[in-house]
Design a protein around this motif. Structure first.
Motif, mmCIF file in Angstrom:
data_model
loop_
_atom_site.group_PDB
_atom_site.id
_atom_site.type_symbol
_atom_site.label_atom_id
_atom_site.label_comp_id
_atom_site.label_asym_id
_atom_site.label_seq_id
_atom_site.Cartn_x
_atom_site.Cartn_y
_atom_site.Cartn_z
ATOM 1 N N ALA A 50 17.450 43.234 -19.116
ATOM 2 C CA ALA A 50 18.507 42.974 -19.809
ATOM 3 C C ALA A 50 19.788 43.312 -18.927
ATOM 4 N N ARG A 51 20.829 42.526 -19.051
ATOM 5 C CA ARG A 51 22.031 42.794 -18.517
ATOM 6 C C ARG A 51 22.799 43.743 -19.689
ATOM 7 N N GLU A 52 22.376 43.598 -21.134
ATOM 8 C CA GLU A 52 23.157 44.260 -21.944
ATOM 9 C C GLU A 52 22.048 44.239 -22.922
ATOM 10 N N ASP A 53 21.634 45.551 -23.582
ATOM 11 C CA ASP A 53 20.667 45.705 -24.622
ATOM 12 C C ASP A 53 21.102 46.985 -25.543
ATOM 13 N N PRO A 54 21.309 46.785 -26.668
ATOM 14 C CA PRO A 54 21.901 47.966 -27.499
ATOM 15 C C PRO A 54 21.063 49.447 -27.538
ATOM 16 N N PHE A 55 19.711 48.577 -28.031
ATOM 17 C CA PHE A 55 18.635 49.923 -28.207
ATOM 18 C C PHE A 55 17.555 49.092 -28.589
ATOM 19 N N PRO A 56 16.927 48.452 -27.475
ATOM 20 C CA PRO A 56 15.719 47.485 -27.965
ATOM 21 C C PRO A 56 14.500 48.010 -28.406
ATOM 22 N N LEU A 57 14.046 47.511 -29.546
ATOM 23 C CA LEU A 57 12.639 48.280 -29.914
ATOM 24 C C LEU A 57 11.561 48.109 -29.245
ATOM 25 N N VAL A 58 11.500 47.204 -28.286
ATOM 26 C CA VAL A 58 10.422 46.961 -27.377
ATOM 27 C C VAL A 58 10.221 48.155 -26.535
ATOM 28 N N MET A 59 11.267 48.641 -26.217
ATOM 29 C CA MET A 59 11.292 50.053 -25.249
ATOM 30 C C MET A 59 10.330 51.082 -26.263
ATOM 31 N N ILE A 60 10.831 51.111 -27.581
ATOM 32 C CA ILE A 60 9.977 52.192 -28.156
ATOM 33 C C ILE A 60 8.577 51.925 -28.343
ATOM 34 N N GLU A 61 8.245 50.603 -28.608
ATOM 35 C CA GLU A 61 6.850 50.160 -28.651
ATOM 36 C C GLU A 61 6.066 50.456 -27.456
ATOM 37 N N ALA A 62 6.735 50.202 -26.220
ATOM 38 C CA ALA A 62 6.132 50.434 -25.067
ATOM 39 C C ALA A 62 5.847 51.799 -24.807
ATOM 40 N N ALA A 63 6.788 52.812 -25.218
ATOM 41 C CA ALA A 63 6.756 54.095 -25.004
ATOM 42 C C ALA A 63 5.456 54.614 -25.820
ATOM 43 N N PHE A 64 5.362 54.001 -26.953
ATOM 44 C CA PHE A 64 4.295 54.567 -28.105
ATOM 45 C C PHE A 64 3.148 53.816 -27.392
ATOM 46 N N LEU A 65 2.834 53.003 -26.718
ATOM 47 C CA LEU A 65 1.671 52.632 -25.883
ATOM 48 C C LEU A 65 1.595 53.459 -24.487
ATOM 49 N N GLN A 66 2.377 54.296 -24.235
ATOM 50 C CA GLN A 66 2.398 55.108 -23.299
ATOM 51 C C GLN A 66 2.560 54.228 -21.816
ATOM 52 N N LYS A 67 3.452 53.577 -21.884
ATOM 53 C CA LYS A 67 3.883 52.676 -20.796
ATOM 54 C C LYS A 67 5.056 53.191 -20.005
ATOM 55 N N PRO A 68 4.955 53.443 -18.743
ATOM 56 C CA PRO A 68 6.208 53.765 -18.063
ATOM 57 C C PRO A 68 7.226 52.696 -18.229
ATOM 58 N N ILE A 69 8.655 53.365 -18.106
ATOM 59 C CA ILE A 69 9.408 52.068 -18.350
ATOM 60 C C ILE A 69 10.548 51.980 -17.233
ATOM 61 N N ALA A 70 11.053 51.046 -16.792
ATOM 62 C CA ALA A 70 12.074 50.905 -15.772
ATOM 63 C C ALA A 70 12.820 49.790 -16.160
#
Length: 368
Positions: free
Chosen positions: A279-299
């Motif tokens: 994303a060029r702009e994303d306030p606080f995406p729920l998908v990143m919380i979901e990914a973290a809960f599934l223990q996926k590294p985030i970039a």
């Protein structure tokens, strides 16, 4: 004390981040306030399983004939049929406050003001969306809001930079009880014809330029050949999609469009080795919380809420919008030069679970 009644107004009732959040919220507010939901469209989320005490859904089908009808109705009664219906709903439920879920419904701010009903605006958006709203409408809804709810620190900063002091920071959240994985990720990878030794990075969300899906192939072109990039979300049939499909085929890039996969969403998210936000702009995406809960590294690019959410051991935020810089970060995560920790990822996600956020919301509704 009389139980407070809040009328929640939401744009589509579909599976957007802001509407998933309100669906979770209403489920956990049950018994604490009296919640009424009005959805402007017949989206599957509230149409199939509403979490509000009382539900109203606008089932009018937009189109040429409806637009004519709406125009005539407005000329006769100086209000739209939808506004007339909301006035009836308000007379029936006698809501103490209205809650506008997103800043894309400024007409309802005017209607609430006319009815002398205090309202909140919940802002899930950053500046690019401001450009889609008329000046007077945008200003009116903020000037007259009782409270402006902000989904992240960057959103609150932008609102306060306009001079508004009546803000409150209440972060986005998920319901981790709903994050259920039923299928074996190895089987799903095989179904998608992804080799066992491939590295899979997944993106999620609606296909639009703000989400940066047009940058997917520039990212992929800078990653090792055995890397697959998977897009999980609704597919928008525009020229950009044709560009992506043609280029992926010509350059032999491993790009997979999955579509929404609503009933298997978390199964497919779980096939990933890592999660990427373009994303060029994303306030606080729920998908990143979901990914973290599934223990996926985030970039991801430094597009907003990601820099507030990510901590050391969770991945990497790139301070540019250059796909090559992001690809380099992904490679370093894959090579463990940037260390990630599954426990840190899971625990950070749990901070933004509804069970750890609901008390703030209950206090907000009872005190404001």
């Amino acid at each position: 004390m009389k139980e407070k009644t809040i009328l929640f107004l939401t744009p589509t009732g579909g599976r957007t981040g802001s509407e998933m959040m309100i669906w979770y919220l209403l489920r956990h507010l049950s018994g604490k306030i009296r919640s009424v939901i009005y959805s402007r469209q017949n989206g599957e989320l509230f149409a199939k399983e509403s979490t509000a005490d009382i539900t109203f859904i606008n089932k009018s089908k937009k189109g040429f004939l409806y637009n004519i009808y709406e125009g005539i109705y407005f000329k006769l009664f100086k209000q739209t049929p939808e506004e007339a219906r909301l006035i009836k709903i308000q007379k029936t439920v006698k809501a103490d406050k209205w809650y506008l879920n997103t800043l894309t419904m400024p007409r309802f701010a005017r209607l609430a003001k006319n009815l002398d009903v205090p309202y909140y605006v919940h802002v899930h958006e950053l500046v690019s969306i401001y450009d889609e709203i008329l000046y007077d409408d945008f200003r009116f809804q903020f000037d007259n809001a009782e409270k402006i709810i902000c989904c992240s620190a960057i959103v609150e900063r932008r609102i306060q930079q306009m001079g508004y002091k009546n803000t409150i920071l209440l972060h986005e959240f998920i319901d981790t009880e709903k994050v259920v994985v039923k299928q074996n990720p190895i089987d799903l990878r095989h179904k998608l014809q992804i080799p066992a030794d491939a590295s899979v990075w997944l993106m999620s969300g609606s296909m639009n330029l703000r989400k940066g899906y047009d940058l997917a192939l520039d990212l992929l072109a800078n990653l090792p050949k055995n890397t697959y990039l998977v897009w999980l979300g609704s597919i928008k049939k525009t020229g950009v999609l044709h560009y992506i499909q043609q280029r992926a085929a010509i350059e032999n890039l491993n790009f997979i469009e999955l579509g929404e996969k609503s009933s298997e969403y978390y199964d497919y998210m779980n096939i990933a080795d890592g999660f990427v936000l373009l994303a060029r702009e994303d306030p606080f995406p729920l998908v990143m919380i979901e990914a973290a809960f599934l223990q996926k590294p985030i970039a991801g690019f430094n597009s907003g809420g990601i820099s507030e959410f990510l901590q050391e051991g969770m991945g990497y935020v790139v301070d540019s919008f250059n796909p090559k810089d992001l690809a380099d970060a992904i490679i370093q995560i894959q090579q463990q030069k940037i260390k990630t920790d599954k426990t840190i990822l899971r625990n950070r996600a749990l901070n933004f679970d509804i069970k750890n956020q609901i008390d703030k919301w209950v206090r907000f509704f009872n005190e404001n």
